[in-house]
Design a protein around this motif. Structure first.
Motif, PDB file in Angstrom:
ATOM      1  N   LYS A 148       0.827  -1.204   0.000  1.00 50.76           N
ATOM      2  CA  LYS A 148       0.000   0.000   0.000  1.00 50.76           C
ATOM      3  C   LYS A 148       0.863   1.257   0.000  1.00 50.76           C
ATOM      4  O   LYS A 148       0.556   2.234  -0.695  1.00 50.76           O
ATOM      5  CB  LYS A 148      -0.921   0.018   1.230  1.00 50.76           C
ATOM      6  N   ILE A 149       1.949   1.232   0.771  1.00 46.12           N
ATOM      7  CA  ILE A 149       2.867   2.372   0.820  1.00 46.12           C
ATOM      8  C   ILE A 149       3.524   2.575  -0.537  1.00 46.12           C
ATOM      9  O   ILE A 149       3.610   3.708  -1.051  1.00 46.12           O
ATOM     10  CB  ILE A 149       3.932   2.180   1.919  1.00 46.12           C
ATOM     11  N   VAL A 150       3.988   1.496  -1.126  1.00 49.17           N
ATOM     12  CA  VAL A 150       4.649   1.577  -2.432  1.00 49.17           C
ATOM     13  C   VAL A 150       3.692   2.127  -3.490  1.00 49.17           C
ATOM     14  O   VAL A 150       4.039   3.043  -4.252  1.00 49.17           O
ATOM     15  CB  VAL A 150       5.182   0.188  -2.845  1.00 49.17           C
ATOM     16  N   ASP A 151       2.472   1.594  -3.530  1.00 50.88           N
ATOM     17  CA  ASP A 151       1.493   2.028  -4.532  1.00 50.88           C
ATOM     18  C   ASP A 151       1.079   3.480  -4.329  1.00 50.88           C
ATOM     19  O   ASP A 151       1.004   4.264  -5.291  1.00 50.88           O
ATOM     20  CB  ASP A 151       0.247   1.132  -4.481  1.00 50.88           C
ATOM     21  N   LEU A 152       0.810   3.870  -3.075  1.00 51.11           N
ATOM     22  CA  LEU A 152       0.346   5.228  -2.812  1.00 51.11           C
ATOM     23  C   LEU A 152       1.448   6.260  -3.023  1.00 51.11           C
ATOM     24  O   LEU A 152       1.175   7.381  -3.455  1.00 51.11           O
ATOM     25  CB  LEU A 152      -0.224   5.331  -1.398  1.00 51.11           C
ATOM     26  N   THR A 153       2.687   5.886  -2.740  1.00 50.17           N
ATOM     27  CA  THR A 153       3.802   6.800  -3.017  1.00 50.17           C
ATOM     28  C   THR A 153       3.868   7.104  -4.510  1.00 50.17           C
ATOM     29  O   THR A 153       4.022   8.260  -4.921  1.00 50.17           O
ATOM     30  CB  THR A 153       5.137   6.205  -2.540  1.00 50.17           C
ATOM     31  N   ALA A 154       3.723   6.058  -5.326  1.00 46.29           N
ATOM     32  CA  ALA A 154       3.755   6.231  -6.782  1.00 46.29           C
ATOM     33  C   ALA A 154       2.589   7.086  -7.271  1.00 46.29           C
ATOM     34  O   ALA A 154       2.722   7.831  -8.250  1.00 46.29           O
ATOM     35  CB  ALA A 154       3.733   4.867  -7.464  1.00 46.29           C
ATOM     36  N   GLN A 155       1.447   7.019  -6.585  1.00 48.91           N
ATOM     37  CA  GLN A 155       0.279   7.809  -6.986  1.00 48.91           C
ATOM     38  C   GLN A 155       0.381   9.261  -6.525  1.00 48.91           C
ATOM     39  O   GLN A 155       0.052  10.186  -7.263  1.00 48.91           O
ATOM     40  CB  GLN A 155      -0.994   7.183  -6.401  1.00 48.91           C
ATOM     41  N   VAL A 156       0.830   9.443  -5.295  1.00 51.44           N
ATOM     42  CA  VAL A 156       0.818  10.773  -4.690  1.00 51.44           C
ATOM     43  C   VAL A 156       1.974  11.654  -5.171  1.00 51.44           C
ATOM     44  O   VAL A 156       1.795  12.859  -5.378  1.00 51.44           O
ATOM     45  CB  VAL A 156       0.840  10.659  -3.142  1.00 51.44           C
ATOM     46  N   LEU A 157       3.136  11.086  -5.341  1.00 52.04           N
ATOM     47  CA  LEU A 157       4.331  11.885  -5.645  1.00 52.04           C
ATOM     48  C   LEU A 157       4.189  12.753  -6.896  1.00 52.04           C
ATOM     49  O   LEU A 157       4.521  13.949  -6.848  1.00 52.04           O
ATOM     50  CB  LEU A 157       5.563  10.977  -5.743  1.00 52.04           C
ATOM     51  N   PRO A 158       3.694  12.241  -8.031  1.00 49.19           N
ATOM     52  CA  PRO A 158       3.545  13.123  -9.209  1.00 49.19           C
ATOM     53  C   PRO A 158       2.561  14.276  -8.960  1.00 49.19           C
ATOM     54  O   PRO A 158       2.792  15.390  -9.427  1.00 49.19           O
ATOM     55  CB  PRO A 158       3.019  12.182 -10.300  1.00 49.19           C
ATOM     56  N   ILE A 159       1.480  14.000  -8.228  1.00 50.74           N
ATOM     57  CA  ILE A 159       0.502  15.047  -7.936  1.00 50.74           C
ATOM     58  C   ILE A 159       1.125  16.100  -7.025  1.00 50.74           C
ATOM     59  O   ILE A 159       0.972  17.308  -7.235  1.00 50.74           O
ATOM     60  CB  ILE A 159      -0.761  14.446  -7.276  1.00 50.74           C
ATOM     61  N   ALA A 160       1.843  15.637  -6.002  1.00 51.66           N
ATOM     62  CA  ALA A 160       2.484  16.557  -5.064  1.00 51.66           C
ATOM     63  C   ALA A 160       3.555  17.398  -5.753  1.00 51.66           C
ATOM     64  O   ALA A 160       3.708  18.593  -5.457  1.00 51.66           O
ATOM     65  CB  ALA A 160       3.100  15.778  -3.909  1.00 51.66           C
ATOM     66  N   THR A 161       4.289  16.802  -6.673  1.00 48.87           N
ATOM     67  CA  THR A 161       5.341  17.516  -7.396  1.00 48.87           C
ATOM     68  C   THR A 161       4.746  18.644  -8.227  1.00 48.87           C
ATOM     69  O   THR A 161       5.249  19.776  -8.228  1.00 48.87           O
ATOM     70  CB  THR A 161       6.133  16.549  -8.296  1.00 48.87           C
ATOM     71  N   GLU A 162       3.640  18.351  -8.896  1.00 54.21           N
ATOM     72  CA  GLU A 162       2.974  19.373  -9.709  1.00 54.21           C
ATOM     73  C   GLU A 162       2.351  20.442  -8.821  1.00 54.21           C
ATOM     74  O   GLU A 162       2.420  21.640  -9.124  1.00 54.21           O
ATOM     75  CB  GLU A 162       1.903  18.715 -10.580  1.00 54.21           C
ATOM     76  N   LEU A 163       1.760  20.022  -7.709  1.00 53.23           N
ATOM     77  CA  LEU A 163       1.155  20.981  -6.796  1.00 53.23           C
ATOM     78  C   LEU A 163       2.202  21.929  -6.221  1.00 53.23           C
ATOM     79  O   LEU A 163       1.972  23.140  -6.130  1.00 53.23           O
ATOM     80  CB  LEU A 163       0.438  20.237  -5.656  1.00 53.23           C
ATOM     81  N   LEU A 164       3.360  21.403  -5.847  1.00 60.77           N
ATOM     82  CA  LEU A 164       4.419  22.247  -5.308  1.00 60.77           C
ATOM     83  C   LEU A 164       4.887  23.258  -6.344  1.00 60.77           C
ATOM     84  O   LEU A 164       5.112  24.436  -6.027  1.00 60.77           O
ATOM     85  CB  LEU A 164       5.589  21.387  -4.837  1.00 60.77           C
ATOM     86  N   SER A 165       5.015  22.823  -7.591  1.00 60.65           N
ATOM     87  CA  SER A 165       5.417  23.740  -8.666  1.00 60.65           C
ATOM     88  C   SER A 165       4.391  24.856  -8.838  1.00 60.65           C
ATOM     89  O   SER A 165       4.754  26.042  -8.939  1.00 60.65           O
ATOM     90  CB  SER A 165       5.575  22.952  -9.971  1.00 60.65           C
ATOM     91  N   MET A 166       3.121  24.505  -8.842  1.00 59.87           N
ATOM     92  CA  MET A 166       2.057  25.495  -8.972  1.00 59.87           C
ATOM     93  C   MET A 166       2.043  26.441  -7.769  1.00 59.87           C
ATOM     94  O   MET A 166       1.840  27.652  -7.917  1.00 59.87           O
ATOM     95  CB  MET A 166       0.712  24.788  -9.104  1.00 59.87           C
ATOM     96  N   LEU A 167       2.254  25.884  -6.593  1.00 60.51           N
ATOM     97  CA  LEU A 167       2.252  26.692  -5.370  1.00 60.51           C
ATOM     98  C   LEU A 167       3.383  27.707  -5.379  1.00 60.51           C
ATOM     99  O   LEU A 167       3.190  28.874  -5.019  1.00 60.51           O
ATOM    100  CB  LEU A 167       2.373  25.769  -4.155  1.00 60.51           C
ATOM    101  N   ARG A 168       4.553  27.290  -5.815  1.00 59.02           N
ATOM    102  CA  ARG A 168       5.701  28.197  -5.853  1.00 59.02           C
ATOM    103  C   ARG A 168       5.471  29.339  -6.831  1.00 59.02           C
ATOM    104  O   ARG A 168       5.820  30.492  -6.559  1.00 59.02           O
ATOM    105  CB  ARG A 168       6.969  27.411  -6.198  1.00 59.02           C
ATOM    106  N   VAL A 169       4.888  29.035  -7.981  1.00 63.08           N
ATOM    107  CA  VAL A 169       4.583  30.085  -8.960  1.00 63.08           C
ATOM    108  C   VAL A 169       3.576  31.068  -8.367  1.00 63.08           C
ATOM    109  O   VAL A 169       3.737  32.295  -8.457  1.00 63.08           O
ATOM    110  CB  VAL A 169       4.039  29.472 -10.267  1.00 63.08           C
ATOM    111  N   ALA A 170       2.533  30.532  -7.726  1.00 65.22           N
ATOM    112  CA  ALA A 170       1.497  31.383  -7.148  1.00 65.22           C
ATOM    113  C   ALA A 170       2.042  32.257  -6.027  1.00 65.22           C
ATOM    114  O   ALA A 170       1.701  33.445  -5.932  1.00 65.22           O
ATOM    115  CB  ALA A 170       0.355  30.511  -6.625  1.00 65.22           C
TER     116      ALA A 170
END
Length: 199
Positions: free
Chosen positions: A169-191
């Motif tokens: 579950k940890i392995v699968d959720l890390t793979a799911q969450v990390l790309p979303i979090a990476t994009e969110l952080l990029s958007m947050l920094r721009v904002a």
């Protein structure tokens, strides 16, 4: 670099700790990151900066957390740490225990009101996956919870589950969450950059 060199805020002043969390993706943020199509709403939530001062449930959690940690033999933690790979990924585990050989055991504590549960919710699993991401020094997290009825524990002792880094579950959720979090952080920094320039 030791994990102690990655402290963003020591957590001793709540308002300062809260301010340190605005520009980063924390575990409570990661708990909600379920689909990329919701990125705009995740960003709006981060930018709203609405301070959450807690309610009766969070107060109850703070009340029971020291007891759960003492029961598990894990020292309490209030500091905010960032990942060695990305300063914008951070979390505040409820407990951190140093193990022989320099490894760490983390703890996450929850108070469940009027509910009998068998372990973490899906959001809590995401939260645990995020803590593993921020702390590569940790191989396990002790997930502890108390089930409360009328403000009192339903069982004589806290319930617990030891979650390992290699749990599917940890392995699968890390793979799911990390790309979303990476994009969110990029958007947050721009904002936030635009917000500072407009101020």
């Amino acid at each position: 670099m030791s994990y102690l060199d990655r402290i963003l805020d020591d957590g001793t002043v709540r308002e300062r700790w809260q301010e340190s969390r605005w520009p980063v993706i924390g575990a409570s943020d990661a708990a909600k990151l379920s689909k990329a199509s919701s990125l705009p709403s995740y960003l709006r939530a981060k930018l709203s900066r609405e301070s959450f001062h807690g309610n009766e449930y969070t107060a109850s959690g703070h009340r029971w957390e020291p007891m759960m940690l003492a029961w598990a033999g894990i020292p309490q933690n209030v500091a905010l740490f960032h990942s060695p790979q990305e300063v914008g990924f951070a979390c505040t585990p409820d407990g951190i225990k140093r193990l022989p050989g320099g490894r760490l055991q983390l703890a996450e504590c929850k108070a469940k009101h009027g509910r009998i549960v068998e372990g973490p919710t899906l959001g809590e699993w995401r939260q645990l996956a995020w803590q593993f991401l921020v702390f590569p020094e940790a191989d396990e997290i002790e997930f502890l919870w108390v089930e409360l009825v009328n403000g009192e524990m339903r069982t004589p002792e806290p319930k617990h589950l030891t979650v390992h880094r290699d749990d599917p579950k940890i392995v699968d959720l890390t793979a799911q969450v990390l790309p979303i979090a990476t994009e969110l952080l990029s958007m947050l920094r721009v904002a936030l950059t635009y917000e500072r320039k407009s101020a």
